[in-house]
Design a protein around this motif. Sequence first.
Motif, PDB file in Angstrom:
ATOM      1  N   GLY A 136       0.794  -1.216   0.000  1.00  0.00           N
ATOM      2  CA  GLY A 136       0.000   0.000   0.000  1.00  0.00           C
ATOM      3  C   GLY A 136       0.830   1.270   0.000  1.00  0.00           C
ATOM      4  N   LEU A 137       2.099   1.177   0.383  1.00  0.00           N
ATOM      5  CA  LEU A 137       2.994   2.343   0.408  1.00  0.00           C
ATOM      6  C   LEU A 137       3.908   2.407  -0.811  1.00  0.00           C
ATOM      7  CD1 LEU A 137       4.105   2.203   4.164  1.00  0.00           C
ATOM      8  CD2 LEU A 137       2.376   3.697   3.148  1.00  0.00           C
ATOM      9  N   LEU A 138       3.859   1.386  -1.666  1.00  0.00           N
ATOM     10  CA  LEU A 138       4.794   1.296  -2.777  1.00  0.00           C
ATOM     11  C   LEU A 138       4.389   2.239  -3.920  1.00  0.00           C
ATOM     12  CD1 LEU A 138       7.260  -0.214  -3.977  1.00  0.00           C
ATOM     13  CD2 LEU A 138       5.627  -1.878  -4.915  1.00  0.00           C
ATOM     14  N   PRO A 139       5.277   3.168  -4.319  1.00  0.00           N
ATOM     15  CA  PRO A 139       4.964   4.040  -5.459  1.00  0.00           C
ATOM     16  C   PRO A 139       4.811   3.225  -6.745  1.00  0.00           C
ATOM     17  CG  PRO A 139       6.798   4.909  -4.177  1.00  0.00           C
ATOM     18  CD  PRO A 139       6.553   3.516  -3.690  1.00  0.00           C
ATOM     19  N   GLY A 140       4.064   3.762  -7.701  1.00  0.00           N
ATOM     20  CA  GLY A 140       3.818   3.069  -8.950  1.00  0.00           C
ATOM     21  C   GLY A 140       4.918   3.266  -9.982  1.00  0.00           C
ATOM     22  N   TYR A 141       4.659   2.776 -11.181  1.00  0.00           N
ATOM     23  CA  TYR A 141       5.638   2.828 -12.266  1.00  0.00           C
ATOM     24  C   TYR A 141       5.999   4.265 -12.618  1.00  0.00           C
ATOM     25  CZ  TYR A 141       7.862   1.649 -16.730  1.00  0.00           C
ATOM     26  OH  TYR A 141       8.756   1.498 -17.763  1.00  0.00           O
ATOM     27  N   GLY A 142       5.033   5.165 -12.552  1.00  0.00           N
ATOM     28  CA  GLY A 142       5.284   6.556 -12.905  1.00  0.00           C
ATOM     29  C   GLY A 142       6.308   7.222 -12.018  1.00  0.00           C
ATOM     30  N   THR A 143       6.497   6.723 -10.802  1.00  0.00           N
ATOM     31  CA  THR A 143       7.451   7.302  -9.854  1.00  0.00           C
ATOM     32  C   THR A 143       8.778   6.551  -9.841  1.00  0.00           C
ATOM     33  OG1 THR A 143       5.638   8.033  -8.431  1.00  0.00           O
ATOM     34  CG2 THR A 143       7.829   7.919  -7.434  1.00  0.00           C
ATOM     35  N   LEU A 144       8.718   5.223  -9.776  1.00  0.00           N
ATOM     36  CA  LEU A 144       9.937   4.420  -9.617  1.00  0.00           C
ATOM     37  C   LEU A 144      10.398   3.739 -10.896  1.00  0.00           C
ATOM     38  CD1 LEU A 144       9.377   2.665  -6.165  1.00  0.00           C
ATOM     39  CD2 LEU A 144      10.722   4.709  -6.658  1.00  0.00           C
ATOM     40  N   GLY A 145       9.603   3.799 -11.930  1.00  0.00           N
ATOM     41  CA  GLY A 145       9.976   3.099 -13.150  1.00  0.00           C
ATOM     42  C   GLY A 145       9.998   1.594 -12.946  1.00  0.00           C
ATOM     43  N   ILE A 146      10.999   0.929 -13.500  1.00  0.00           N
ATOM     44  CA  ILE A 146      11.078  -0.530 -13.465  1.00  0.00           C
ATOM     45  C   ILE A 146      11.210  -1.070 -12.050  1.00  0.00           C
ATOM     46  CG2 ILE A 146      13.591  -0.609 -13.706  1.00  0.00           C
ATOM     47  CD1 ILE A 146      10.976  -3.023 -15.257  1.00  0.00           C
ATOM     48  N   TRP A 147      11.704  -0.250 -11.113  1.00  0.00           N
ATOM     49  CA  TRP A 147      11.834  -0.700  -9.725  1.00  0.00           C
ATOM     50  C   TRP A 147      10.473  -0.955  -9.078  1.00  0.00           C
ATOM     51  CZ3 TRP A 147      16.028  -2.639  -7.757  1.00  0.00           C
ATOM     52  CH2 TRP A 147      17.265  -2.260  -8.271  1.00  0.00           C
ATOM     53  N   ALA A 148       9.449  -0.281  -9.543  1.00  0.00           N
ATOM     54  CA  ALA A 148       8.114  -0.459  -8.938  1.00  0.00           C
ATOM     55  C   ALA A 148       7.614  -1.892  -9.096  1.00  0.00           C
ATOM     56  CB  ALA A 148       7.133   0.548  -9.530  1.00  0.00           C
ATOM     57  N   PRO A 149       7.558  -2.454 -10.320  1.00  0.00           N
ATOM     58  CA  PRO A 149       7.118  -3.850 -10.418  1.00  0.00           C
ATOM     59  C   PRO A 149       8.082  -4.839  -9.778  1.00  0.00           C
ATOM     60  CG  PRO A 149       7.809  -3.015 -12.567  1.00  0.00           C
ATOM     61  CD  PRO A 149       7.719  -1.835 -11.647  1.00  0.00           C
ATOM     62  N   LEU A 150       9.380  -4.530  -9.771  1.00  0.00           N
ATOM     63  CA  LEU A 150      10.333  -5.436  -9.129  1.00  0.00           C
ATOM     64  C   LEU A 150      10.109  -5.496  -7.615  1.00  0.00           C
ATOM     65  CD1 LEU A 150      13.649  -4.618 -11.051  1.00  0.00           C
ATOM     66  CD2 LEU A 150      12.163  -6.631 -11.309  1.00  0.00           C
ATOM     67  N   LEU A 151       9.887  -4.347  -7.005  1.00  0.00           N
ATOM     68  CA  LEU A 151       9.606  -4.328  -5.565  1.00  0.00           C
ATOM     69  C   LEU A 151       8.250  -4.957  -5.263  1.00  0.00           C
ATOM     70  CD1 LEU A 151      10.950  -0.772  -4.622  1.00  0.00           C
ATOM     71  CD2 LEU A 151      11.934  -2.987  -3.976  1.00  0.00           C
ATOM     72  N   LEU A 152       7.307  -4.775  -6.173  1.00  0.00           N
ATOM     73  CA  LEU A 152       6.005  -5.417  -6.011  1.00  0.00           C
ATOM     74  C   LEU A 152       6.156  -6.934  -5.992  1.00  0.00           C
ATOM     75  CD1 LEU A 152       2.882  -4.960  -5.924  1.00  0.00           C
ATOM     76  CD2 LEU A 152       2.916  -5.241  -8.406  1.00  0.00           C
ATOM     77  N   ILE A 153       6.973  -7.448  -6.879  1.00  0.00           N
ATOM     78  CA  ILE A 153       7.218  -8.894  -6.933  1.00  0.00           C
ATOM     79  C   ILE A 153       7.880  -9.374  -5.641  1.00  0.00           C
ATOM     80  CG2 ILE A 153       8.607 -10.675  -8.082  1.00  0.00           C
ATOM     81  CD1 ILE A 153       8.120  -9.121 -10.699  1.00  0.00           C
ATOM     82  N   LEU A 154       8.836  -8.596  -5.122  1.00  0.00           N
ATOM     83  CA  LEU A 154       9.507  -8.972  -3.873  1.00  0.00           C
ATOM     84  C   LEU A 154       8.522  -9.046  -2.717  1.00  0.00           C
ATOM     85  CD1 LEU A 154      12.000  -9.507  -2.116  1.00  0.00           C
ATOM     86  CD2 LEU A 154      12.303  -7.016  -1.938  1.00  0.00           C
ATOM     87  N   LEU A 155       7.669  -8.037  -2.588  1.00  0.00           N
ATOM     88  CA  LEU A 155       6.686  -8.030  -1.499  1.00  0.00           C
ATOM     89  C   LEU A 155       5.684  -9.168  -1.662  1.00  0.00           C
ATOM     90  CD1 LEU A 155       6.054  -4.192  -1.124  1.00  0.00           C
ATOM     91  CD2 LEU A 155       7.320  -5.687   0.433  1.00  0.00           C
ATOM     92  N   ARG A 156       5.303  -9.438  -2.897  1.00  0.00           N
ATOM     93  CA  ARG A 156       4.387 -10.549  -3.145  1.00  0.00           C
ATOM     94  C   ARG A 156       5.043 -11.878  -2.787  1.00  0.00           C
ATOM     95  NH1 ARG A 156      -0.739 -12.059  -2.900  1.00  0.00           N
ATOM     96  NH2 ARG A 156      -1.340 -13.491  -4.543  1.00  0.00           N
TER      97      ARG A 156
END
Length: 460
Positions: A136-156
């Motif tokens: 819920g605190l993770l910024p989206g692609y528009g803010t972090l770029g490719i790091w956003a989905p990578l961090l999403l995968i880590l948390l998942r």
Amino acid sequence: MTVRLVHTDATSAAVPADGIPDVADTPPSESAAASGSATGPESLRRVAVASFIGTAIEFYDFYIYGTAAALVLNQAFFPTLDPVNATLASFSTYAVAFAARPIGSVVFGHFGDRVGRKSVLVVSLLLMGLSTALVGLLPGYGTLGIWAPLLLILLRFLQGIGLGGEWGGAALLAVEHAPKKRRGLYAAFPQVGPSVGFFAATGVFWLLSAVLDDGAFRSWGWRVPFLLSFLLVGVGLFVRLKISETPVFARVMDAREASRVPVLDVVRRHPRELLLGAGGMIIAYGLFYTATTYCLAYTTGTLGVSRNTMLGLSLVACLFLAAGTWLAATRSDGAGRRKLVLIGTVLSAVWGLILFPLLDTGQPVLIAVAVGGALFCMGVVYGPMGAYLPELFGTTVRYSGASLAYNLGGVLGGAVSPLVATRLQAAFGSDSVGWYVTAMAVVSLVCVLALPETRERELG
């Protein structure tokens, strides 16, 4: 290591009108064993409530991700992809947790079989809850770029590790405290927890969708259900820290008979139960995630049903899931676990052929029947599994064995279902997804036919 324990049956205890006997009503020797600590006898009602609340909270955490994956994560984290591939990418992050769940089963099962059920359940709750809240605190692609989905995968992935240790511990908490003739009843409490967690997750999204415009919902509204996990973790910890170790495992510790490497003992001595138990779970996972996560995306994206309407219909469907789960779990004490699971797999095979013709009408009432019927069939399979899988394994490897079988079934059934369904529908139409559900049911039917009945087994 062979377990040589004497099981103390508590069925002679007085049973109050609500059907949940209290440890305080058992003979002194049994009461002391049931307490598992120096604090005195503990009410079995507290154990039932603790196992129920724990699974409800942890599956709430898990389900909000599935709902968000179907509704918004594709745009928030994969905006550069076309709609079909963005949906597949979103569902792929969803599948990551299922791949992690067997790892969680091995890790938490190891310590659950060596250290104890209670302490492991506390750690799994913390890992699952905090990982969910951080999404819920993770910024989206528009803010972090490719790091956003990578961090999403880590948390998942961390979510999956936590949940991989949750179910087995919660089921054992209920089953190993329960009198022999009421193990199905007590296992019903953690089994109903996911229904309540799903209802809560869907309800929060439905409320937010109703009060927020589409822009606000996609910008920040979808994050609110994840942030609520901070609060729920505190509630879960408060409840779980008040329970004691199960009497069955306490006797193993007293006798110093704990397995050195439980997962290896499971693989060496119980490969048949492990693989067939996992196969039996395939349809429970496959039907649930097809009827919820995939169907939510399909009806809102392909059929054009409004998001708010589908979330409301999903709330109604939750009631069917809870009813099927409770009915089958409690009846399994008399009719047998295997018989009811077999009935559930046959019903699921039939319903797979009905599900999408009903959905494709686009009529809300028929959509509710389609999803509600699917979840009822799933509940009939799922309910008895709370006692069935633990009863397949000995005390020294029960946490590892039951958890691993449960979560391997999740990899085979739940992880790939939304992905396969998306591809099948795009290539061959919606009827092919229904045949896929039926095929999963047949696989589970064959696996359960090869398993024995277990309701008369001693747990010690």
